[in-house]
Write an enzyme that holds these catalytic residues in place. Structure first.
Site, PDB file in Angstrom:
ATOM      1  N   LYS A  60       0.854  -1.189   0.000  1.00 47.71           N
ATOM      2  CA  LYS A  60       0.000   0.000   0.000  1.00 47.71           C
ATOM      3  C   LYS A  60       0.888   1.236   0.000  1.00 47.71           C
ATOM      4  O   LYS A  60       1.751   1.387   0.867  1.00 47.71           O
ATOM      5  CB  LYS A  60      -0.901  -0.004   1.242  1.00 47.71           C
ATOM      6  CG  LYS A  60      -1.764   1.248   1.362  1.00 47.71           C
ATOM      7  CD  LYS A  60      -2.806   1.101   2.464  1.00 47.71           C
ATOM      8  CE  LYS A  60      -2.347   1.580   3.821  1.00 47.71           C
ATOM      9  NZ  LYS A  60      -2.199   3.037   3.954  1.00 47.71           N
ATOM     10  N   LYS A  87      -7.413   8.183  -1.098  1.00 46.93           N
ATOM     11  CA  LYS A  87      -8.713   8.610  -0.515  1.00 46.93           C
ATOM     12  C   LYS A  87      -9.313   9.827  -1.203  1.00 46.93           C
ATOM     13  O   LYS A  87      -9.520  10.874  -0.581  1.00 46.93           O
ATOM     14  CB  LYS A  87      -8.552   8.886   0.986  1.00 46.93           C
ATOM     15  CG  LYS A  87      -8.054   7.714   1.805  1.00 46.93           C
ATOM     16  CD  LYS A  87      -8.078   8.042   3.292  1.00 46.93           C
ATOM     17  CE  LYS A  87      -7.608   6.902   4.146  1.00 46.93           C
ATOM     18  NZ  LYS A  87      -6.163   6.614   4.070  1.00 46.93           N
ATOM     19  N   ASP A 132      -3.371   4.399  -1.874  1.00 48.66           N
ATOM     20  CA  ASP A 132      -4.317   4.838  -0.829  1.00 48.66           C
ATOM     21  C   ASP A 132      -4.332   6.367  -0.780  1.00 48.66           C
ATOM     22  O   ASP A 132      -3.685   6.973   0.076  1.00 48.66           O
ATOM     23  CB  ASP A 132      -3.825   4.219   0.499  1.00 48.66           C
ATOM     24  CG  ASP A 132      -4.648   4.628   1.697  1.00 48.66           C
ATOM     25  OD1 ASP A 132      -5.781   5.116   1.523  1.00 48.66           O
ATOM     26  OD2 ASP A 132      -4.140   4.456   2.829  1.00 48.66           O
ATOM     27  N   ARG A 152       3.331  -1.329  10.771  1.00 54.26           N
ATOM     28  CA  ARG A 152       4.430  -1.424  11.740  1.00 54.26           C
ATOM     29  C   ARG A 152       4.827  -2.821  12.180  1.00 54.26           C
ATOM     30  O   ARG A 152       6.031  -3.064  12.358  1.00 54.26           O
ATOM     31  CB  ARG A 152       4.131  -0.506  12.943  1.00 54.26           C
ATOM     32  CG  ARG A 152       4.298   0.956  12.561  1.00 54.26           C
ATOM     33  CD  ARG A 152       3.607   1.893  13.520  1.00 54.26           C
ATOM     34  NE  ARG A 152       2.162   1.816  13.369  1.00 54.26           N
ATOM     35  CZ  ARG A 152       1.288   2.547  14.065  1.00 54.26           C
ATOM     36  NH1 ARG A 152       1.732   3.402  14.973  1.00 54.26           N
ATOM     37  NH2 ARG A 152       0.002   2.429  13.863  1.00 54.26           N
ATOM     38  N   ASP A 156     -14.010  14.630  -3.994  1.00 53.72           N
ATOM     39  CA  ASP A 156     -14.179  15.917  -4.685  1.00 53.72           C
ATOM     40  C   ASP A 156     -15.460  15.817  -5.505  1.00 53.72           C
ATOM     41  O   ASP A 156     -16.214  14.846  -5.359  1.00 53.72           O
ATOM     42  CB  ASP A 156     -12.944  16.180  -5.579  1.00 53.72           C
ATOM     43  CG  ASP A 156     -12.684  17.674  -5.775  1.00 53.72           C
ATOM     44  OD1 ASP A 156     -13.661  18.417  -6.029  1.00 53.72           O
ATOM     45  OD2 ASP A 156     -11.519  18.095  -5.701  1.00 53.72           O
ATOM     46  N   THR A 184     -11.437   5.920  11.217  1.00 58.92           N
ATOM     47  CA  THR A 184     -11.447   5.403  12.597  1.00 58.92           C
ATOM     48  C   THR A 184     -11.040   6.478  13.604  1.00 58.92           C
ATOM     49  O   THR A 184     -11.221   6.310  14.796  1.00 58.92           O
ATOM     50  CB  THR A 184     -10.500   4.195  12.728  1.00 58.92           C
ATOM     51  OG1 THR A 184      -9.297   4.490  12.033  1.00 58.92           O
ATOM     52  CG2 THR A 184     -11.122   2.948  12.163  1.00 58.92           C
TER      53      THR A 184
END
Ligand code: C5P
Length: 232
Positions: free
Chosen positions: A32, A61, A59, A211, A64, A119
């Site tokens: 990603k 996002k 990614d 991570r 518009d 989130t």
């Protein structure tokens, strides 16, 4: 659509990304690329990683007006990425325009998934600042249904929501789920975490892992462990 592990390349330069990928000699993980690496290096890094044989989830996002999203999606599609995303809050008209823009002349297109509510957005902030006064999980499920109705392929969600999303939108509607940790690893800033094995039980289609792999002493073996637990 096979289950897969997607590594979040949350790194700020081409060099760091390529050095990291050099550590994988036997496999070509699905990766990603987010705003950080894309804004640092532009489309060139996407093309370079693609040319090395990796599948790419870009990614960015998008959110518009429909025409702008349609035209922008056409440019992303030309980069031959495998998965892209947008905010479902842009409405069905925007999502439908995105699909049109993404579809290549030969009829193929990258997988298109939607972000429902981030989130980081709490019930309280959603009510106070966005004036949305329904329960957050109901809002997430409604946005997922709108995405399905617009013809999208799936949503980003928690593994804990994957079952509900499949119930509401069908089993072939994809759930791409971050918030994954090894049982003994630190959660970091993720509030609700799930192991790769548990994500599999819960029905996630793709897990996005940053991570726990990026910061592992041996990233390739951490990746392999994720694949083993999640894909089997
Ligand atoms: O390092 P970690 O495994 O937490 O990385 C998870 C990745 O998934 C990050 O790139 C993060 O931005 C992304 N993500 C997330 N939660 C969401 C949406 C995306 O953690 N709701």
């Amino acid at each position: 659509m096979g289950k897969d592990v997607i590594i979040a390349l949350d790194l700020d330069s081409r060099k760091k990304a390529l050095d990291f990928l050099d550590g994988f000699s036997e496999e070509k993980p699905f990766v990603k690329i987010g705003m950080e690496l894309y804004f640092a290096e532009g489309p060139a890094v996407v093309r370079e990683i693609k040319a090395r044989g990796h599948k790419i989830f870009l990614d960015l996002k998008l959110h518009d007006i429909p025409n702008t999203v349609k035209r922008s999606m056409a440019r992303l599609s030309e980069m031959d990425v495998d998965m892209v995303n947008l905010h479902a809050a842009g409405t069905k008209a925007m999502m439908e325009a995105a699909l049109e823009g993404l579809t290549r002349p030969d009829g193929t297109r990258p997988i298109l998934i939607a972000v429902t509510q981030l989130t980081s957005i709490s019930q309280e902030r959603m009510e106070r600042e966005l004036l949305i006064e329904k329960p957050l999980d109901q809002v997430v499920m409604h946005y997922a249904q709108c995405a399905a109705q617009a013809g999208l392929d799936g949503v980003v969600c928690s593994p804990l929501e994957a079952g509900k999303v499949h119930d509401a939108c069908g089993n072939s509607f994809l759930t791409v789920t971050p918030g994954v940790r090894f049982a003994e690893g630190p959660a970091g800033d993720q509030a609700r975490v799930t192991t790769p094995a548990r994500a599999r039980e819960l029905g996630s289609d793709y897990i996005v892992v940053g991570r726990p792999i990026l910061q592992a002493a041996d990233p390739a073996s951490a990746y392999r462990r994720c694949v083993e637990e999640f894909v089997g």
